[in-house]
Enzyme design. Structure first.
Site, PDB file in Angstrom:
ATOM      1  N   CYS A 132      -3.478   1.336   6.701  1.00  0.00           N
ATOM      2  CA  CYS A 132      -3.891   0.717   7.959  1.00  0.00           C
ATOM      3  C   CYS A 132      -4.442   1.741   8.949  1.00  0.00           C
ATOM      4  O   CYS A 132      -5.137   1.375   9.886  1.00  0.00           O
ATOM      5  CB  CYS A 132      -2.726  -0.054   8.566  1.00  0.00           C
ATOM      6  SG  CYS A 132      -1.224   0.930   8.675  1.00  0.00           S
ATOM      7  N   GLY A 154       2.257  -5.657   7.376  1.00  0.00           N
ATOM      8  CA  GLY A 154       1.385  -6.401   6.467  1.00  0.00           C
ATOM      9  C   GLY A 154       0.108  -6.798   7.183  1.00  0.00           C
ATOM     10  O   GLY A 154      -0.274  -6.195   8.191  1.00  0.00           O
ATOM     11  N   THR A 177      -2.730  -8.945   9.356  1.00  0.00           N
ATOM     12  CA  THR A 177      -2.662  -9.558  10.687  1.00  0.00           C
ATOM     13  C   THR A 177      -2.461 -11.066  10.606  1.00  0.00           C
ATOM     14  O   THR A 177      -1.686 -11.638  11.387  1.00  0.00           O
ATOM     15  CB  THR A 177      -3.936  -9.190  11.483  1.00  0.00           C
ATOM     16  OG1 THR A 177      -3.910  -7.778  11.708  1.00  0.00           O
ATOM     17  CG2 THR A 177      -3.993  -9.896  12.826  1.00  0.00           C
ATOM     18  N   GLU A 230       7.681   1.638  16.357  1.00  0.00           N
ATOM     19  CA  GLU A 230       8.785   2.210  15.602  1.00  0.00           C
ATOM     20  C   GLU A 230       8.524   3.715  15.536  1.00  0.00           C
ATOM     21  O   GLU A 230       7.531   4.203  16.040  1.00  0.00           O
ATOM     22  CB  GLU A 230       8.895   1.552  14.214  1.00  0.00           C
ATOM     23  CG  GLU A 230       9.288   0.074  14.316  1.00  0.00           C
ATOM     24  CD  GLU A 230       9.526  -0.625  12.989  1.00  0.00           C
ATOM     25  OE1 GLU A 230       9.936   0.022  12.020  1.00  0.00           O
ATOM     26  OE2 GLU A 230       9.276  -1.849  12.918  1.00  0.00           O
ATOM     27  N   ASN A 251       0.804  -1.227   0.000  1.00  0.00           N
ATOM     28  CA  ASN A 251       0.000   0.000   0.000  1.00  0.00           C
ATOM     29  C   ASN A 251       0.841   1.283   0.000  1.00  0.00           C
ATOM     30  O   ASN A 251       0.473   2.270  -0.609  1.00  0.00           O
ATOM     31  CB  ASN A 251      -1.010  -0.004   1.155  1.00  0.00           C
ATOM     32  CG  ASN A 251      -0.365  -0.169   2.505  1.00  0.00           C
ATOM     33  OD1 ASN A 251       0.770  -0.654   2.609  1.00  0.00           O
ATOM     34  ND2 ASN A 251      -1.050   0.222   3.547  1.00  0.00           N
ATOM     35  N   THR A 304      -0.904 -12.771   8.309  1.00  0.00           N
ATOM     36  CA  THR A 304       0.502 -13.030   7.963  1.00  0.00           C
ATOM     37  C   THR A 304       1.381 -12.740   9.178  1.00  0.00           C
ATOM     38  O   THR A 304       2.338 -13.477   9.450  1.00  0.00           O
ATOM     39  CB  THR A 304       0.960 -12.152   6.777  1.00  0.00           C
ATOM     40  OG1 THR A 304      -0.048 -12.158   5.781  1.00  0.00           O
ATOM     41  CG2 THR A 304       2.260 -12.635   6.195  1.00  0.00           C
ATOM     42  N   GLU A 316       3.731  -4.425  12.426  1.00  0.00           N
ATOM     43  CA  GLU A 316       2.744  -3.362  12.173  1.00  0.00           C
ATOM     44  C   GLU A 316       1.662  -4.005  11.324  1.00  0.00           C
ATOM     45  O   GLU A 316       1.879  -4.271  10.143  1.00  0.00           O
ATOM     46  CB  GLU A 316       3.371  -2.216  11.374  1.00  0.00           C
ATOM     47  CG  GLU A 316       4.629  -1.631  11.957  1.00  0.00           C
ATOM     48  CD  GLU A 316       4.367  -0.641  13.075  1.00  0.00           C
ATOM     49  OE1 GLU A 316       3.182  -0.337  13.315  1.00  0.00           O
ATOM     50  OE2 GLU A 316       5.341  -0.202  13.697  1.00  0.00           O
TER      51      GLU A 316
HETATM   52  O1  TXE Z   1      -0.581  -8.808   2.840  1.00  0.00           O
HETATM   53  P1  TXE Z   1       0.504  -9.821   3.358  1.00  0.00           P
HETATM   54  P2  TXE Z   1      -1.579  -8.973   1.633  1.00  0.00           P
HETATM   55  C1  TXE Z   1      -3.974  -6.164   5.222  1.00  0.00           C
HETATM   56  C2  TXE Z   1      -5.200  -5.875   4.391  1.00  0.00           C
HETATM   57  C3  TXE Z   1      -5.068  -6.821   3.270  1.00  0.00           C
HETATM   58  C4  TXE Z   1      -4.480  -8.025   3.972  1.00  0.00           C
HETATM   59  C5  TXE Z   1      -3.723  -8.961   3.089  1.00  0.00           C
HETATM   60  O2  TXE Z   1      -6.356  -6.183   5.125  1.00  0.00           O
HETATM   61  O3  TXE Z   1      -6.290  -7.111   2.679  1.00  0.00           O
HETATM   62  O4  TXE Z   1      -3.588  -7.471   4.904  1.00  0.00           O
HETATM   63  O5  TXE Z   1      -2.841  -8.232   2.255  1.00  0.00           O
HETATM   64  C6  TXE Z   1       4.898 -10.970   2.761  1.00  0.00           C
HETATM   65  N1  TXE Z   1       6.258 -14.870   5.794  1.00  0.00           N
HETATM   66  N2  TXE Z   1      -2.861  -5.290   4.960  1.00  0.00           N
HETATM   67  O6  TXE Z   1      -1.981 -10.362   1.346  1.00  0.00           O
HETATM   68  O7  TXE Z   1       0.300 -11.173   2.792  1.00  0.00           O
HETATM   69  C7  TXE Z   1       4.326 -10.549   1.436  1.00  0.00           C
HETATM   70  O8  TXE Z   1       5.029 -11.131   0.371  1.00  0.00           O
HETATM   71  C8  TXE Z   1       6.898 -13.714   5.531  1.00  0.00           C
HETATM   72  C9  TXE Z   1      -2.582  -4.319   5.957  1.00  0.00           C
HETATM   73  O9  TXE Z   1      -0.976  -8.252   0.519  1.00  0.00           O
HETATM   74  O10 TXE Z   1       0.540  -9.664   4.825  1.00  0.00           O
HETATM   75  C10 TXE Z   1       4.466  -9.032   1.537  1.00  0.00           C
HETATM   76  O11 TXE Z   1       5.810  -8.650   1.272  1.00  0.00           O
HETATM   77  N3  TXE Z   1       6.416 -12.788   4.692  1.00  0.00           N
HETATM   78  C11 TXE Z   1      -1.201  -3.789   5.813  1.00  0.00           C
HETATM   79  C12 TXE Z   1       4.147  -8.766   3.007  1.00  0.00           C
HETATM   80  O12 TXE Z   1       4.382 -10.009   3.674  1.00  0.00           O
HETATM   81  C13 TXE Z   1       5.230 -13.015   4.104  1.00  0.00           C
HETATM   82  C14 TXE Z   1      -0.772  -3.488   4.444  1.00  0.00           C
HETATM   83  C15 TXE Z   1       2.704  -8.325   3.286  1.00  0.00           C
HETATM   84  O13 TXE Z   1       1.830  -9.240   2.680  1.00  0.00           O
HETATM   85  C16 TXE Z   1       4.518 -14.206   4.336  1.00  0.00           C
HETATM   86  C17 TXE Z   1      -1.101  -4.562   3.518  1.00  0.00           C
HETATM   87  C18 TXE Z   1       5.079 -15.156   5.236  1.00  0.00           C
HETATM   88  N4  TXE Z   1       4.467 -16.306   5.535  1.00  0.00           N
HETATM   89  C19 TXE Z   1      -2.153  -5.387   3.805  1.00  0.00           C
HETATM   90  N5  TXE Z   1       3.369 -14.162   3.618  1.00  0.00           N
HETATM   91  C20 TXE Z   1      -0.874  -2.650   6.730  1.00  0.00           C
HETATM   92  N6  TXE Z   1      -0.616  -2.952   8.000  1.00  0.00           N
HETATM   93  O14 TXE Z   1      -0.821  -1.506   6.328  1.00  0.00           O
HETATM   94  C21 TXE Z   1       3.358 -12.975   2.959  1.00  0.00           C
HETATM   95  N7  TXE Z   1       4.495 -12.298   3.237  1.00  0.00           N
END
Ligand code: TXE
Length: 479
Positions: free
Chosen positions: A281, A225, A227, A459, A149, A229, A247
């Site tokens: 977020c 990323g 929650t 952070e 994002n 994940t 975060e």
């Molecule tokens: O995020 P992911 P996604 C929320 C939002 C969204 C949902 C899923 O609700 O719909 O999360 O989004 C890496 N071990 N936010 O699927 O999967 C991945 O490659 C290590 C809120 O895009 O959490 C990417 O680089 N890394 C959020 C990063 O994690 C892993 C912003 C985030 O991806 C992994 C984005 C693993 N097992 C989405 N799996 C915010 N806090 O602002 C994935 N990744």
């Protein structure tokens, strides 16, 4: 556009396996580039490069490392328009937002951390018979994992303090938005940062992110990323007691009292709900309105939402661009369907909206729903799109109870003419950050992070310096 490469040990290198992911423009669906789907052998190489650079890098003084951060800031600033254009193309966000928020913050993250590193003073605690002094040592090799994002904004927010405090790092940007991470590596290469201090591995979560977090030679993990994940990252990092900062998501309330300034509140709450298509977020996706002004606020809010221009991200006049992916659009739309089943009344939006010439992109009209119970799934789960729910309340206590009625606790905002009430309500909300009569008004010195399912740790400013270091106390007895 060429295929992207990993950046390991100061060189752009191809990944070990010939597996690729197509990177497409969210606005048009057209191809941008191929992203390497790296695997654990690429992660091993990147971690080894970071480890071998660590000794020399950690031996530099804070001010020498601050000079490097300034050089990166200067070189990134020279590419300011490239950052904005790439970020807008890669994420679908409006160019004006990419310029004013993403490009601007990416440069200022490096400048800011250079500045506070130079000011960073040793803490000393005197006793009658001894002096304690606190040394901040680097943690070691850091894994920095970022989402789609705010790609470079968040990556630079981690890289600058991490290397500033003497760590070396491996970055794993989102596979959906790799372009500005690649640009940062070009900049880092250009300024001649010692090889191995910053490394980058492209790829998805399972193939590259998970092996990076689990790697036995990684000492620290900073993750932003989703929650769910975050739960996996925490479970993987815990057995080795890695230093961890998470975060995660949010479901933030904007609380509007009858004594607010109506005009500026409507503008502020629309911005809080829909900036970046609601994909931040910190966005205020639940709008709680004191019942005596509910009807007036709702009508003015809807007018302001409908006045936003949805369209071509490269157009300077655009307010809202495209959503990140087709899959994410489906998720957001499924919540609108759910809202209808849960008794919600759609006031505006709700459907895909496809500007002419962009029919292959991921478009969604800004959407406002009322009539949902504050307990409903749509009102408590993170949607992460241009969807806002409205809820009336009749007392301060009720507003706070609704705001706290979610598993998340990241941010919030309170809108009132009574600043004492603003502070009182803010402090009653279970969350990491609250704004009064404003939103996303960021001072980089303040702590950033959430409670409950929104994350672990803080952070920002000295909190980043603390997270990216190990505080060691040395107690010297007086003669
Ligand atoms: O995020 P992911 P996604 C929320 C939002 C969204 C949902 C899923 O609700 O719909 O999360 O989004 C890496 N071990 N936010 O699927 O999967 C991945 O490659 C290590 C809120 O895009 O959490 C990417 O680089 N890394 C959020 C990063 O994690 C892993 C912003 C985030 O991806 C992994 C984005 C693993 N097992 C989405 N799996 C915010 N806090 O602002 C994935 N990744």
């Amino acid at each position: 556009m060429d295929d992207l490469c990993n950046y390991i040990g100061g060189r752009f290198v191809t990944h070990s396996d010939d597996q690729w992911l197509d990177n497409t423009e969210p606005a048009t669906g057209s191809h941008i580039c191929r992203v390497p789907l790296s695997d654990s052998s690429d992660v091993d190489a990147a971690v080894a490069a970071a480890r071998s650079a660590h000794l020399a890098w950690s031996a530099l003084s804070h001010s020498e490392r601050a000079d490097w951060l300034d050089r990166i800031a200067d070189a990134l600033e020279a590419r300011y328009e490239d950052v904005a254009a790439l970020e807008s193309r890669d994420t679908g966000k409006p160019i004006s937002l990419a310029r004013d928020v993403d490009a601007q913050r990416s440069v200022s993250n490096f400048r800011f951390f250079a500045g506070i590193l130079r000011e960073h003073e040793e803490e000393v605690f005197e006793m009658a018979s001894a002096t304690n002094y606190v040394v901040h040592k680097p943690v070691g090799v850091g894994a920095l994992i970022t989402p789609w994002n705010l790609p470079l904004y968040l990556l630079s927010w981690k890289v600058a303090p991490a290397i500033g405090m003497g760590n070396t790092v491996v970055c794993k940007p989102s596979e959906l938005t790799p372009m500005t991470a690649d640009l940062l590596m070009q900049v880092i290469d250009e300024v001649g940062l010692p090889a191995g201090v910053v490394n980058l591995v492209h790829g998805d979560g399972a193939g590259a992110g998970a092996p990076l977090v689990a790697h036995s030679d990684v000492d620290l993990v900073s993750f932003t990323g989703g929650t769910s994940t975050g739960e996996k990252v925490a479970a993987s990092a815990a057995p080795a007691f890695k230093k961890l900062s998470l975060e995660l998501g949010g479901k933030n309330a904007s609380i509007i009292f009858a004594d607010c300034d109506m005009e500026s509140t409507v503008a502020g709450v629309v911005r809080a709900g829909f900036l970046n298509q609601g994909q931040i977020c910190l966005c205020g996706s639940r709008v709680l309105v004191e019942d005596s002004i509910y009807d007036e606020f709702r009508d003015r809010f809807i007018d302001a939402v409908e006045a936003m221009r949805v369209g071509d991200p490269s157009d300077e006049a655009t307010d809202l661009g495209a959503l990140i992916s087709g899959q994410h659009l489906e998720k957001v739309q499924s919540y609108v369907e759910l809202a209808k089943q849960e008794g919600g009344n759609l006031l505006t939006g709700g459907a895909p909206c496809m500007p002419v010439e962009f029919e292959h992109g991921n478009w969604m009209a800004p959407t406002v729903i009322e009539g949902l119970s504050p307990d409903s799934r749509c009102s408590t789960e993170e949607i992460f799109g241009p969807v806002v729910t409205l809820h009336p309340f009749s007392s301060e206590d009720e507003a706070v109870a609704i705001a706290n009625n979610t598993r998340y606790g990241l941010a919030g905002s309170v809108w009132t003419g009574d600043l004492e009430k603003g502070k009182r309500v803010s402090e009653a909300i279970e969350t990491g950050m609250v704004w009064v009569n404003t939103w996303l008004h960021r001072d980089l010195r303040v702590p950033f992070g959430g409670v409950k399912d929104s994350g672990v740790g803080r952070e920002g400013g000295k909190w980043s310096l603390g997270f990216f270091s190990e505080a060691m106390n040395v107690c010297v007895k007086h003669d």
